[in-house]
Design a protein around this motif. Structure first.
Motif, PDB file in Angstrom:
ATOM      1  N   PHE A 283       0.944  -1.198  -0.054  1.00  0.00           N
ATOM      2  CA  PHE A 283       0.034   0.142   0.026  1.00  0.00           C
ATOM      3  C   PHE A 283       0.794   1.003  -0.004  1.00  0.00           C
ATOM      4  CE2 PHE A 283      -3.268   2.884   1.938  1.00  0.00           C
ATOM      5  CZ  PHE A 283      -4.096   2.906   0.953  1.00  0.00           C
ATOM      6  N   ARG A 284       2.116   1.183   0.575  1.00  0.00           N
ATOM      7  CA  ARG A 284       2.882   2.445   0.569  1.00  0.00           C
ATOM      8  C   ARG A 284       3.021   2.932  -1.116  1.00  0.00           C
ATOM      9  NH1 ARG A 284       7.614  -0.229   4.172  1.00  0.00           N
ATOM     10  NH2 ARG A 284       7.252  -1.799   2.674  1.00  0.00           N
ATOM     11  N   ARG A 285       3.184   1.865  -1.674  1.00  0.00           N
ATOM     12  CA  ARG A 285       3.481   2.111  -3.194  1.00  0.00           C
ATOM     13  C   ARG A 285       2.250   2.348  -4.130  1.00  0.00           C
ATOM     14  NH1 ARG A 285       7.587  -1.589  -2.693  1.00  0.00           N
ATOM     15  NH2 ARG A 285       6.569  -3.228  -3.971  1.00  0.00           N
ATOM     16  N   LEU A 286       1.438   1.477  -3.774  1.00  0.00           N
ATOM     17  CA  LEU A 286      -0.142   1.300  -4.369  1.00  0.00           C
ATOM     18  C   LEU A 286      -1.067   2.623  -4.148  1.00  0.00           C
ATOM     19  CD1 LEU A 286      -2.293  -0.419  -5.788  1.00  0.00           C
ATOM     20  CD2 LEU A 286      -3.054  -1.143  -3.462  1.00  0.00           C
ATOM     21  N   LEU A 287      -0.811   3.227  -3.089  1.00  0.00           N
ATOM     22  CA  LEU A 287      -1.638   4.617  -2.841  1.00  0.00           C
ATOM     23  C   LEU A 287      -1.085   5.687  -3.788  1.00  0.00           C
ATOM     24  CD1 LEU A 287      -3.797   6.118  -1.177  1.00  0.00           C
ATOM     25  CD2 LEU A 287      -2.219   6.529   0.434  1.00  0.00           C
ATOM     26  N   PRO A 288       0.179   6.198  -3.680  1.00  0.00           N
ATOM     27  CA  PRO A 288       0.463   6.982  -4.887  1.00  0.00           C
ATOM     28  C   PRO A 288       0.260   6.700  -6.457  1.00  0.00           C
ATOM     29  CG  PRO A 288       2.336   6.330  -3.668  1.00  0.00           C
ATOM     30  CD  PRO A 288       1.052   5.656  -2.834  1.00  0.00           C
ATOM     31  N   ALA A 289       0.735   5.340  -6.580  1.00  0.00           N
ATOM     32  CA  ALA A 289       0.394   4.918  -7.937  1.00  0.00           C
ATOM     33  C   ALA A 289      -0.903   4.982  -8.407  1.00  0.00           C
ATOM     34  CB  ALA A 289       0.917   3.445  -8.083  1.00  0.00           C
ATOM     35  N   SER A 290      -1.984   4.715  -7.609  1.00  0.00           N
ATOM     36  CA  SER A 290      -3.342   4.677  -7.806  1.00  0.00           C
ATOM     37  C   SER A 290      -3.806   6.303  -8.002  1.00  0.00           C
ATOM     38  CB  SER A 290      -4.096   4.141  -6.336  1.00  0.00           C
ATOM     39  OG  SER A 290      -3.866   2.963  -6.516  1.00  0.00           O
ATOM     40  N   ALA A 291      -3.080   7.080  -7.208  1.00  0.00           N
ATOM     41  CA  ALA A 291      -3.688   8.475  -7.230  1.00  0.00           C
ATOM     42  C   ALA A 291      -3.172   9.084  -8.504  1.00  0.00           C
ATOM     43  CB  ALA A 291      -3.310   9.411  -6.068  1.00  0.00           C
ATOM     44  N   LEU A 292      -1.805   8.805  -8.863  1.00  0.00           N
ATOM     45  CA  LEU A 292      -1.524   9.482 -10.226  1.00  0.00           C
ATOM     46  C   LEU A 292      -2.091   8.552 -11.457  1.00  0.00           C
ATOM     47  CD1 LEU A 292       0.877  11.003 -11.181  1.00  0.00           C
ATOM     48  CD2 LEU A 292       2.413   8.933 -11.508  1.00  0.00           C
ATOM     49  N   LEU A 293      -2.216   7.396 -11.333  1.00  0.00           N
ATOM     50  CA  LEU A 293      -3.054   6.892 -12.657  1.00  0.00           C
ATOM     51  C   LEU A 293      -4.525   7.187 -12.534  1.00  0.00           C
ATOM     52  CD1 LEU A 293      -1.955   3.066 -12.561  1.00  0.00           C
ATOM     53  CD2 LEU A 293      -1.264   4.811 -14.014  1.00  0.00           C
TER      54      LEU A 293
END
Length: 339
Positions: A283-293
């Motif tokens: 989730f530490r990488r998933l949260l910013p990646a989801s927001a950016l996508l």
């Protein structure tokens, strides 16, 4: 050194791609504006650089396209971050912000405001309150039932409350004025950025920021929450207060976003899944990646919505055309697992 350059490239490339998409979106439309002129207009507006620009092009870029692009970035990022949170909490890639009735509650609030012929600001306030109120009811029902599995209880309560709210929306549509109110209700329920202003975006930023704050600060605990109720407690995580906190934060973000754009479905479902395939389930990488996508995805969808036909297509139609087949693919591939 090589690893640092690799990490830096993975960070900068998506940001650069999003910036390019923003420029293309600002330049494209029924009144095309060259990208160089868009640069000149933005430079003159943001940093005070002296630059000549066509007044018509400047008005189109700054007053028409910039507010909706800004709204697409903020709302797309918010809905995707909320979707990633819900999917982590419920340990299921088929979960979206709609699962607890947030969108249905916000829809009922906005429909009620339109039915009462209230001003736009009041309609947005009703939508925001409706989204939060719907989740509060779901949690109250879940607390009364008290099944062994709290996740399943919340999901079932959300389905039931969402059905009731949907029936109330249908009733108001039947009672609404078919010439003035009903078209406005239908258009709002399908989602659109056409009427969004920069002041609207500024109004929802505090609520979205407040909702994202605990998700960012406690993002490492989401990895433990996704293990399951008993496993998380065995590792020392207080799920009794942490789960409601995450749900409240994701709900606040979703309600704020939906209150100004209408109901835009499927983003919170498909974008986090794509992000998970790119960066993994951490989730530490998933949260910013989801927001950016999510920001890029909604910006692209809005660009298509206002250029694909002589009239603007509601965003909910386009997101459903992409999201529904993706959902079916997820169902077919579900047996392979999602993490």
């Amino acid at each position: 050194m090589r690893r640092r350059a690799w990490v830096l490239s993975r960070t900068l490339l998506p940001v650069a791609a999003l910036a390019l998409l923003v420029l293309v979106s600002l330049a494209s439309g029924k009144f095309p504006v060259p990208v160089a002129e868009v640069f000149a207009i933005l430079a003159r507006k943001l940093v005070g650089v002296a630059a000549q620009a066509d007044p018509a092009a400047q008005a189109v870029v700054l007053q028409v396209r910039l507010p909706r692009v800004a709204a697409a970035l903020v709302v797309g990022a918010a809905l995707s971050a909320a979707g990633a949170t819900y999917q982590g909490l419920f340990r299921n890639p088929l979960v979206s912000p709609d699962i607890l009735g947030v969108s249905a509650g916000a829809g009922l609030g906005a429909v009620l405001g339109i039915f009462l012929s209230l001003p736009v600001l009041a309609i947005q306030g009703f939508a925001f309150a409706g989204g939060l109120g719907a989740v509060a009811v779901v949690y109250a029902v879940g607390a009364l039932v008290r099944r062994h599995d709290p996740v399943l209880t919340l999901v079932l309560a959300g389905v039931a409350v969402g059905a009731v709210l949907g029936s109330a929306i249908s009733l108001l549509k039947v009672l609404a004025d078919p010439y003035n109110q009903l078209p406005a209700i239908t258009y709002w329920l399908l989602g659109s950025l056409s009427a969004v202003t920069l002041s609207d975006v500024g109004a929802i930023l505090p609520a979205i920021g407040l909702g994202l704050l605990p998700l960012v600060l406690l993002r490492w605990r989401m990895n433990l929450m996704s293990l399951g109720e008993e496993e998380a407690r065995a590792l020392g995580v207080e799920t009794r207060w942490l789960r409601p906190l995450f749900v409240a934060a994701a709900t606040l973000v979703t309600a704020a976003a939906v209150s100004v754009t209408g109901v835009i479905g499927w983003i919170g479902l498909i974008v986090p899944h794509v992000a998970r395939g790119l960066v993994g389930p951490d989730f530490r990488r998933l949260l910013p990646a989801s927001a950016l996508l999510g920001a890029g995805y909604l910006t692209a969808v809005d660009l298509v919505a206002r250029t694909i036909a002589p009239i603007e297509v509601p965003l909910g139609i386009l997101t459903a055309l992409v999201g529904a087949p993706f959902f079916l693919w997820l169902l077919a591939a579900g047996r392979r697992g999602w993490a």
